[in-house]
Write a protein that holds these residues in place. Structure first.
Motif, PDB file in Angstrom:
ATOM      1  N   VAL A   1      -5.640  -6.701   9.343  1.00 51.90           N
ATOM      2  CA  VAL A   1      -5.650  -5.249   9.136  1.00 51.90           C
ATOM      3  C   VAL A   1      -4.919  -4.548  10.278  1.00 51.90           C
ATOM      4  O   VAL A   1      -4.136  -3.629  10.069  1.00 51.90           O
TER       5      VAL A   1
ATOM      6  N   GLY B   1      -1.857 -20.577   1.333  1.00 51.18           N
ATOM      7  CA  GLY B   1      -0.635 -19.839   1.029  1.00 51.18           C
ATOM      8  C   GLY B   1       0.325 -19.694   2.197  1.00 51.18           C
ATOM      9  O   GLY B   1       1.270 -18.914   2.126  1.00 51.18           O
TER      10      GLY B   1
ATOM     11  N   THR C   1       0.338   1.480  11.650  1.00 57.16           N
ATOM     12  CA  THR C   1       1.563   1.459  12.446  1.00 57.16           C
ATOM     13  C   THR C   1       2.128   2.872  12.490  1.00 57.16           C
ATOM     14  O   THR C   1       2.223   3.516  11.443  1.00 57.16           O
TER      15      THR C   1
ATOM     16  N   VAL D   1      -2.509 -12.787   3.136  1.00 60.46           N
ATOM     17  CA  VAL D   1      -2.041 -12.961   1.751  1.00 60.46           C
ATOM     18  C   VAL D   1      -2.646 -11.876   0.860  1.00 60.46           C
ATOM     19  O   VAL D   1      -1.936 -11.186   0.118  1.00 60.46           O
ATOM     20  N   LEU D   2      -3.960 -11.688   0.969  1.00 60.25           N
ATOM     21  CA  LEU D   2      -4.628 -10.687   0.126  1.00 60.25           C
ATOM     22  C   LEU D   2      -4.101  -9.282   0.409  1.00 60.25           C
ATOM     23  O   LEU D   2      -4.008  -8.450  -0.490  1.00 60.25           O
ATOM     24  N   LEU D   3      -3.763  -9.023   1.675  1.00 59.90           N
ATOM     25  CA  LEU D   3      -3.262  -7.689   2.014  1.00 59.90           C
ATOM     26  C   LEU D   3      -1.773  -7.544   1.690  1.00 59.90           C
ATOM     27  O   LEU D   3      -1.176  -6.505   1.942  1.00 59.90           O
ATOM     28  N   GLY D   4      -1.197  -8.610   1.144  1.00 62.22           N
ATOM     29  CA  GLY D   4       0.125  -8.462   0.542  1.00 62.22           C
ATOM     30  C   GLY D   4       1.323  -8.749   1.421  1.00 62.22           C
ATOM     31  O   GLY D   4       2.419  -8.246   1.157  1.00 62.22           O
ATOM     32  N   ALA D   5       1.165  -9.583   2.456  1.00 63.41           N
ATOM     33  CA  ALA D   5       2.335  -9.934   3.272  1.00 63.41           C
ATOM     34  C   ALA D   5       3.348 -10.693   2.419  1.00 63.41           C
ATOM     35  O   ALA D   5       2.969 -11.487   1.565  1.00 63.41           O
ATOM     36  N   LYS D   6       4.629 -10.445   2.687  1.00 62.54           N
ATOM     37  CA  LYS D   6       5.662 -11.137   1.921  1.00 62.54           C
ATOM     38  C   LYS D   6       5.618 -12.634   2.221  1.00 62.54           C
ATOM     39  O   LYS D   6       5.704 -13.466   1.344  1.00 62.54           O
TER      40      LYS D   6
ATOM     41  N   VAL E   1      -5.982   0.807   5.184  1.00 62.15           N
ATOM     42  CA  VAL E   1      -6.010   0.537   6.618  1.00 62.15           C
ATOM     43  C   VAL E   1      -6.461   1.810   7.333  1.00 62.15           C
ATOM     44  O   VAL E   1      -5.898   2.879   7.108  1.00 62.15           O
TER      45      VAL E   1
ATOM     46  N   ARG F   1      -5.655 -16.062   4.830  1.00 62.84           N
ATOM     47  CA  ARG F   1      -6.076 -15.537   3.517  1.00 62.84           C
ATOM     48  C   ARG F   1      -6.035 -14.009   3.498  1.00 62.84           C
ATOM     49  O   ARG F   1      -5.662 -13.399   2.502  1.00 62.84           O
TER      50      ARG F   1
ATOM     51  N   GLN G   1       2.862  -4.547   5.691  1.00 65.39           N
ATOM     52  CA  GLN G   1       3.714  -3.943   4.670  1.00 65.39           C
ATOM     53  C   GLN G   1       4.213  -5.051   3.738  1.00 65.39           C
ATOM     54  O   GLN G   1       4.301  -6.206   4.152  1.00 65.39           O
ATOM     55  N   PRO G   2       4.534  -4.693   2.505  1.00 62.46           N
ATOM     56  CA  PRO G   2       4.955  -5.726   1.540  1.00 62.46           C
ATOM     57  C   PRO G   2       6.210  -6.488   1.964  1.00 62.46           C
ATOM     58  O   PRO G   2       6.503  -7.547   1.431  1.00 62.46           O
TER      59      PRO G   2
ATOM     60  N   PRO H   1      -2.484 -18.939  -4.270  1.00 62.04           N
ATOM     61  CA  PRO H   1      -2.188 -17.866  -3.309  1.00 62.04           C
ATOM     62  C   PRO H   1      -1.110 -16.909  -3.820  1.00 62.04           C
ATOM     63  O   PRO H   1      -1.196 -15.701  -3.606  1.00 62.04           O
TER      64      PRO H   1
ATOM     65  N   MET I   1      -2.550 -14.370  -5.802  1.00 59.93           N
ATOM     66  CA  MET I   1      -3.514 -13.524  -5.085  1.00 59.93           C
ATOM     67  C   MET I   1      -2.818 -12.596  -4.078  1.00 59.93           C
ATOM     68  O   MET I   1      -3.456 -11.735  -3.472  1.00 59.93           O
ATOM     69  N   ARG I   2      -1.529 -12.780  -3.895  1.00 60.47           N
ATOM     70  CA  ARG I   2      -0.810 -11.969  -2.921  1.00 60.47           C
ATOM     71  C   ARG I   2      -0.981 -10.484  -3.241  1.00 60.47           C
ATOM     72  O   ARG I   2      -0.697 -10.041  -4.347  1.00 60.47           O
ATOM     73  N   GLY I   3      -1.498  -9.746  -2.302  1.00 54.82           N
ATOM     74  CA  GLY I   3      -1.667  -8.308  -2.506  1.00 54.82           C
ATOM     75  C   GLY I   3      -2.904  -7.936  -3.301  1.00 54.82           C
ATOM     76  O   GLY I   3      -3.110  -6.752  -3.607  1.00 54.82           O
ATOM     77  N   ALA I   4      -3.771  -8.903  -3.610  1.00 56.94           N
ATOM     78  CA  ALA I   4      -4.972  -8.590  -4.397  1.00 56.94           C
ATOM     79  C   ALA I   4      -5.852  -7.560  -3.692  1.00 56.94           C
ATOM     80  O   ALA I   4      -6.629  -6.859  -4.336  1.00 56.94           O
ATOM     81  N   ALA I   5      -5.730  -7.454  -2.372  1.00 61.64           N
ATOM     82  CA  ALA I   5      -6.563  -6.502  -1.629  1.00 61.64           C
ATOM     83  C   ALA I   5      -5.765  -5.277  -1.210  1.00 61.64           C
ATOM     84  O   ALA I   5      -6.126  -4.588  -0.257  1.00 61.64           O
ATOM     85  N   ARG I   6      -4.684  -4.981  -1.923  1.00 61.71           N
ATOM     86  CA  ARG I   6      -3.893  -3.791  -1.549  1.00 61.71           C
ATOM     87  C   ARG I   6      -4.673  -2.497  -1.771  1.00 61.71           C
ATOM     88  O   ARG I   6      -4.285  -1.441  -1.282  1.00 61.71           O
TER      89      ARG I   6
ATOM     90  N   ASP J   1      -1.409  -3.837   9.995  1.00 62.75           N
ATOM     91  CA  ASP J   1      -0.993  -2.841   9.005  1.00 62.75           C
ATOM     92  C   ASP J   1       0.140  -3.416   8.145  1.00 62.75           C
ATOM     93  O   ASP J   1       1.273  -2.930   8.154  1.00 62.75           O
TER      94      ASP J   1
END
Ligand SMILES: NC(=O)c1ccc[n+]([C@@H]2O[C@H](COP(=O)([O-])OP(=O)(O)OC[C@H]3O[C@@H](n4cnc5c(N)ncnc54)[C@H](O)[C@@H]3O)[C@@H](O)[C@H]2O)c1
Ligand SMILES: [Zn+2]
Ligand SMILES: [Zn+2]
Lengths: 172, 389
Positions: B179, B230, A161, B206-211, A155, B203, B184-185, A143, A146-151, B182
């Motif tokens: 989604v 994760g 927001t 995580v993929l969308l990049g949460a800290k 949105v 998942r 943010q990192p 994981p 993979m963090r941020g793999a879909a950045r 929204d």
């Protein structure tokens, strides 16, 4: 009768259940003849009560969802039977032979009972161990990797927001 | 054909029923190759959602092969392999054009009933009460798909049923939940519920990049699966959720909170849970909003609550004043499935995620009734059940 999956210990348990009922009926209905054959005269009432025990155990095995405790009950019953039959070996009566054969048969069934009960117990214990889901990530890499793999995903505007609610990130 | 039918509270049976027929020129009939039991089905099973009738066919997560198409359906042909989204969409109304598929204005054929109950009708759903159209569901050998020229996701070769089946509901649902945050990192995302929806939300976050992703449940194997994806986990029976969340966020609370539990939140040892149980028992309240209250309380001011968890009716003691003063944003709804499916299918094909990780049980349709119980009671380490008709 409760429906169970028919695996081998279940089939064995079922056989033992019917066997219990059969033997139990003989003990209940013909205690006198039996006592004579086993050199246990004077113990007719005891034999009849054993019969009740056997029938009850048999029904328990066949009708319950989990036969395991009932089979252990049979093992305990076997011990009683062996003790009682052993007294038939005493003396010089030529009926001793009958008691000896019966004893051998009970010892054989006892082996089956113990086998059946312990394989049911082993299966229960195996089921109680939770399966390990700790590797079911669904992700090709850890994981963290993979963090941020879909950045790359954008949105949609209606789900963003509002600007004033976004975190304030100081300019670098 | 055989199908799982609802006959009352906790009474699902595998019945033989008439095969479906084309009723409208845009329809298609599909032969189901795989379907699944969803947490939403449990609300029907447990009798919390109004509007079911005895004999209704259950199921809204299914896929299969097109068997027959209506004369106006020029998009599908016999033999096509499709996943069917649980929200039926016309593709042409105002809402559909904006991508708000779960509130399609035309697919709910019981519109006047729904108008009365909800103020305005929402989309038709498969196997999900007469309030949403009373359409026969997909836990069956065959299903009629209304508006089938729009209500489908075409599946190419090279991916298994198990990999794509969840495109019809829980994967997009977990995805939309994330989604809507929204992300943010710098965000911590807290997710209540580690059922299948929660697992996909984890998942997705995580993929969308949460800290940081924090997941809350009490079922050990579900928590283990959450960690695999994760998440840092909190067992709500063993620890104080609010305290732990504050601890993990430097005392400020998570920016984003996801409710993947819904109206059947388990009684925790807290007073409000007992209160809900009591009111529900005397029918003064239909849903148990324990998770909602907890989210409103712990969420960081100006944060977002994303609510994929399903609610059916009236909620009590919801601290709205708290939410208002903290300036929280609420986003919720049934999932706009088709809005996400092209993108998610591509991610599956590229190997970014393999949704089959969540499947713990695969059985035949006739075992469906007992599987409802296993899934509901979280027995036998069950997390997601797939049925093969
Ligand atoms: N919005 C949509 O379109 C959509 C789609 C699919 C499912 N859903 C809904 O999402 C929810 C979850 O679905 P699922 O399939 O994962 O169901 P599930 O029943 O398997 O999962 C719910 C989980 O929540 C946990 N839970 C219960 N009380 C809790 C509490 N107080 N705190 C934290 N966790 C708690 C349970 O232990 C369980 O693991 C349901 O309400 C379902 O109806 C919504
Ligand atoms: Zn669902
Ligand atoms: Zn529409």
């Amino acid at each position: 009768m409760a429906k169970r999956r028919n695996t081998r210990p279940d089939a064995l348990a079922q056989g033992l259940g019917w066997f219990s009922i059969g033997i139990g009926l003989v003990e209940m209905l013909a205690p006198h003849a039996l006592a004579r054959g086993l050199n246990l005269r004077g113990n007719e009432r005891l034999l009849a009560s054993y019969g009740v025990r056997e029938v009850a155990t048999g029904i328990g095995i066949l009708a319950s969802r989990d036969p395991e405790p009932w089979i252990w009950g049979r093992v305990a019953g076997d011990a009683l039977d062996i003790g009682t039959l052993a007294t038939g070996l005493d003396g010089h009566d030529d009926r001793r032979e009958g008691a000896g054969i019966a004893l051998a048969a009970v010892l054989g069934v006892t082996v089956l009972d113990v086998l059946c009960a312990s394989s049911l117990r082993a299966r229960r214990r195996a089921r109680a161990v939770p399966p390990d889901y700790s590797r079911r990530s669904g992700l090709p890499r850890p994981p963290e990797a993979m963090r941020g793999a879909a950045r790359d995903f954008e949105v949609p505007a209606d789900m963003r927001t509002p600007e004033p609610l976004r975190p304030w990130v100081p300019a670098a | 054909m055989r199908a799982l039918c609802w006959h009352g509270k906790q009474d699902i049976r595998c019945d033989t029923v008439p095969d479906p027929k084309i009723e409208h020129p845009r329809d298609a009939i599909i032969k189901v190759t795989a379907c699944a039991i969803c947490g939403s089905d449990l609300h029907l099973y447990d009798g919390f959602m109004p509007g079911m009738e005895s004999g209704d066919i259950m199921g809204h997560e299914f896929m299969g092969v097109v068997e027959e198409v209506g004369p106006e359906n020029t998009v599908l042909k016999k033999g096509d392999r499709i996943v069917v989204p649980f929200t039926i969409i016309c593709g042409e109304c105002d809402q559909c054009r904006r991508g708000n598929f779960s509130v399609c204005e035309r697919s709910n054929r019981n519109k006047s009933l729904a108008d009365k109950v909800f103020g305005h009708a929402t989309a038709g759903l498969f196997g999900y009460t007469h309030l949403t159209g009373g359409y026969a569901g997909g836990q069956a050998e065959y299903v009629r798909v209304p508006f089938a020229d729009k209500t489908h996701v075409k599946i190419p070769d090279g991916v298994t049923d198990e990999q794509v089946l969840f495109l019809g509901d829980i994967f997009p649902t977990g995805w939309q939940a994330a989604v809507q945050c929204d992300i943010q990192p710098t965000d911590t995302v807290a997710i209540w519920g580690c059922g299948p929806v929660g697992q996909f939300a984890i998942r997705s976050a995580v993929l969308l990049g949460a800290k940081q992703v924090i997941a809350i449940d009490t079922v050990p194997e579900r928590l283990a699966m959450a960690r695999a994806g994760g998440a840092t986990t909190i067992d709500f029976m063993a620890e104080s959720v609010v305290e732990r969340l504050n601890e993990l966020t430097g005392g400020k609370g998570p920016e984003k909170c996801i409710d993947a539990v819904g109206m059947e939140a388990h009684a925790t040892a807290t007073l409000d849970s007992l209160y809900d149980r009591a009111k529900q028992a005397v029918m003064l309240e239909t849903d148990r909003p324990h998770v909602l209250r907890e989210m409103m309380y712990v969420c960081r001011p100006a944060g977002t609550l994303s609510i994929p968890g399903v609610y059916g009716g009236l909620l009590d003691k919801v601290p709205f004043g708290m939410a208002m003063n903290k300036g929280l944003t609420f986003r919720m709804g049934q999932t706009h499935v088709n809005r996400w499916t092209d993108d998610l299918l591509r991610r599956i094909q590229q190997g970014q995620i393999d949704p089959s990780f969540v499947i713990t049980h695969t059985v035949g349709l006739e075992q469906g009734p007992e599987m409802y119980k296993t899934f509901r009671d979280k027995k036998d380490n069950c997390i997601k059940v797939v049925l093969k008709p």
